[in-house]
Write a protein that holds these residues in place. Structure first.
Motif, short mmCIF file in Angstrom:
data_model
loop_
_atom_site.label_atom_id
_atom_site.label_comp_id
_atom_site.label_asym_id
_atom_site.label_seq_id
_atom_site.Cartn_x
_atom_site.Cartn_y
_atom_site.Cartn_z
N GLU A 1 -3.86 -8.53 -6.46
CA GLU A 1 -2.83 -7.85 -7.22
C GLU A 1 -3.24 -6.40 -7.46
OE1 GLU A 1 -0.07 -9.07 -7.82
OE2 GLU A 1 -0.43 -11.11 -7.24
N ALA A 2 -3.34 -5.63 -6.38
CA ALA A 2 -3.72 -4.24 -6.53
C ALA A 2 -2.51 -3.36 -6.31
CB ALA A 2 -4.80 -3.88 -5.50
N LEU A 3 -2.59 -2.12 -6.79
CA LEU A 3 -1.47 -1.22 -6.62
C LEU A 3 -1.31 -0.84 -5.16
CD1 LEU A 3 0.74 0.62 -7.56
CD2 LEU A 3 -0.97 2.26 -8.31
N PRO A 4 -2.26 -0.08 -4.55
CA PRO A 4 -2.14 0.16 -3.12
C PRO A 4 -2.98 -0.82 -2.33
CG PRO A 4 -3.64 1.74 -4.10
CD PRO A 4 -3.26 0.75 -5.18
N GLU A 5 -2.56 -1.12 -1.13
CA GLU A 5 -3.40 -1.89 -0.23
C GLU A 5 -4.46 -0.97 0.36
OE1 GLU A 5 0.10 -3.27 2.03
OE2 GLU A 5 -1.09 -5.07 2.18
N PRO A 6 -5.50 -1.52 0.99
CA PRO A 6 -6.48 -0.67 1.66
C PRO A 6 -5.81 0.26 2.64
CG PRO A 6 -7.27 -2.91 1.55
CD PRO A 6 -5.86 -2.93 1.06
N ARG B 1 0.83 -1.20 0.00
CA ARG B 1 0.00 0.00 0.00
C ARG B 1 0.87 1.26 0.00
NH1 ARG B 1 -2.51 1.96 5.43
NH2 ARG B 1 -0.25 2.21 5.66
N MET B 2 1.90 1.25 0.84
CA MET B 2 2.78 2.41 0.93
C MET B 2 3.44 2.70 -0.43
SD MET B 2 6.14 2.95 3.35
CE MET B 2 5.36 2.06 4.71
N LEU B 3 3.87 1.65 -1.10
CA LEU B 3 4.48 1.84 -2.41
C LEU B 3 3.47 2.38 -3.41
CD1 LEU B 3 6.66 -1.40 -2.62
CD2 LEU B 3 7.49 0.96 -2.40
N LEU C 1 -17.33 -0.57 -2.41
CA LEU C 1 -17.24 -1.04 -3.79
C LEU C 1 -17.44 -2.54 -3.90
CD1 LEU C 1 -14.28 1.13 -5.12
CD2 LEU C 1 -16.70 1.40 -5.63
N GLY C 2 -17.14 -3.27 -2.84
CA GLY C 2 -17.30 -4.72 -2.87
C GLY C 2 -16.45 -5.37 -3.95
N PRO C 3 -17.03 -6.30 -4.73
CA PRO C 3 -16.25 -6.97 -5.78
C PRO C 3 -15.71 -6.00 -6.84
CG PRO C 3 -18.29 -8.15 -5.34
CD PRO C 3 -18.39 -6.85 -4.61
N ASN C 4 -16.38 -4.87 -7.01
CA ASN C 4 -15.92 -3.90 -8.01
C ASN C 4 -14.57 -3.30 -7.64
OD1 ASN C 4 -18.19 -4.14 -9.70
ND2 ASN C 4 -19.36 -2.71 -8.43
N TRP C 5 -14.24 -3.34 -6.34
CA TRP C 5 -12.94 -2.80 -5.91
C TRP C 5 -11.80 -3.58 -6.55
CZ3 TRP C 5 -8.50 -4.31 -3.40
CH2 TRP C 5 -7.69 -3.29 -2.90
N HIS C 6 -11.93 -4.91 -6.58
CA HIS C 6 -10.89 -5.73 -7.17
C HIS C 6 -10.82 -5.51 -8.68
CE1 HIS C 6 -10.35 -7.63 -3.35
NE2 HIS C 6 -11.58 -8.10 -3.32
N ARG C 7 -11.96 -5.36 -9.32
CA ARG C 7 -11.96 -5.10 -10.76
C ARG C 7 -11.28 -3.78 -11.07
NH1 ARG C 7 -17.58 -6.52 -10.00
NH2 ARG C 7 -17.92 -8.73 -10.48
N LEU C 8 -11.56 -2.77 -10.26
CA LEU C 8 -10.95 -1.46 -10.46
C LEU C 8 -9.44 -1.53 -10.30
CD1 LEU C 8 -11.08 1.64 -10.80
CD2 LEU C 8 -11.45 1.79 -8.32
N HIS C 9 -8.98 -2.21 -9.27
CA HIS C 9 -7.55 -2.21 -8.97
C HIS C 9 -6.75 -3.13 -9.88
CE1 HIS C 9 -7.07 0.33 -5.28
NE2 HIS C 9 -8.38 0.35 -5.47
N THR D 1 -8.97 3.12 0.58
CA THR D 1 -9.36 3.15 1.99
C THR D 1 -10.21 1.93 2.33
OG1 THR D 1 -11.36 4.42 1.53
CG2 THR D 1 -9.33 5.66 1.96
N ASP D 2 -10.29 1.63 3.60
CA ASP D 2 -11.15 0.52 4.05
C ASP D 2 -12.60 0.78 3.66
OD1 ASP D 2 -9.12 -0.95 5.10
OD2 ASP D 2 -9.40 -0.28 7.16
#
Length: 311
Positions: free
Chosen positions: A301-306, A92-94, A155-163, A148-149
């Motif tokens: 495999e998202a860029l930032p963590e929550p 997340r920090m990266l 966003l639910g499942p859409n969060w993973h699709r976005l990231h 963010t948490d």
């Protein structure tokens, strides 16, 4: 003192773990994230950036954006191959660092245009490489703002699709890097080669190919060859230099080492880590029962963590 004040104000400190304890890993990564910015600020203050310091800052922040993006994409392979679960805590920090350097990159470009926003917008609209870079920046901001948490819950499942767009954003950033580099694309080729290496590992995971030293060695070799081919193709298409000459330059060690060899060298660290780690046991005893280590779900495999004070 700072920790207590931040806790009182509800401000997450990047060097603390979820339990609020100091994490030396997070502290080291945080220092590494701000080090380039501090160096560039000092160099600007000391007038050590040449005749066009703002232009130098624009290029440097763009380069560090790509580098930190690649660092963030390297977290999952490092965690898996080196069997280092704690490293996932710095992703997340990266990711936030990538967004910060990208925003600084655009801001400095606006400063270079004397903060005439109409001119900035017109340049972005008319110059293809600026348009591509701006689209990548919008994507990075979208990932950052939804890290963010609360965003994860809403966003639910859409969060993973976005990231998952992080891979598309990385491609756009690399294309922007190539186009703005114009003649010398050594650094963009190297970055693209590392991206191919990281995506090659993900292809292995996607098709469930074994992560053995021999397969990782093959991956490193293929990534190096692909990097050499990419460099030859780019120079051939952009400047008309025969591909054979560019490929031959990879075998000439009297000058600078070509990007393909650096990609190969970094790629060789993967089978080396696999050898040091050794084969994973199929199962391990836990409280009188056998637990398979493969049952632990892999991180997204998202860029930032929550974004959370406990992250």
């Amino acid at each position: 003192m700072i920790d207590r004040l931040a806790t009182t104000l509800g401000i997450p400190l990047p060097w603390l773990d979820r339990a609020g304890r100091l994490s030396w890993l997070k502290l080291a990564v945080f220092a590494g994230c701000i080090a380039p910015a501090l160096y560039l600020a000092a160099a600007y203050r000391l007038d050590a950036l040449g005749a066009k310091p703002i232009t130098a800052l624009i290029h440097a922040t763009g380069e560090w954006t790509v580098r930190f993006l690649l660092f963030s994409l390297a977290i999952s392979p490092l965690r898996r191959i080196a069997d280092w679960p704690k490293v996932i805590g710095v992703r997340r920090m990266l990711g936030i660092t990538v967004m910060a350097y990208a925003v600084a990159h655009l801001t400095l470009y606006a400063v270079d245009q004397n903060l005439i926003l109409t001119k900035v917008v017109l340049e972005i609209a008319l110059r293809l490489y600026l348009t591509i870079g701006f689209v990548a920046l919008i994507g990075l901001i979208a990932l950052g703002l939804t890290s963010t948490d609360a965003a994860v819950r809403n966003l639910g499942p859409n969060w993973h699709r976005l990231h998952r767009l992080v891979y598309t954003i990385a491609v756009l950033a690399l294309v922007h890097y190539f186009l703005q580099s114009k003649i010398d694309v050594t650094d963009p080729v190297f970055s693209a080669g590392l991206f191919l290496l990281l995506m090659g590992w993900r292809v292995m995971r996607r098709f469930k190919w074994p992560e053995r030293p021999w397969s990782l060695l093959l991956l490193a070799i293929l990534a190096g060859l692909a990097t050499a081919g990419l460099e030859a193709a780019w120079y051939g298409l952009a400047s008309g230099v025969p591909a054979s000459l560019v490929l031959a330059a990879n075998l000439d060690f009297s000058g600078p080492i070509r990007p393909a060899w650096w990609v190969l060298a970094i790629g060789l660290s993967l089978p080396a880590m696999a050898l040091v780690r050794g084969p994973r046991s199929a199962s391990r005893p836990t409280g009188g029962r056998m637990v398979s280590p493969t049952r632990r779900p892999p991180p997204q495999e998202a860029l930032p963590e929550p974004l959370s004070p406990r992250a």
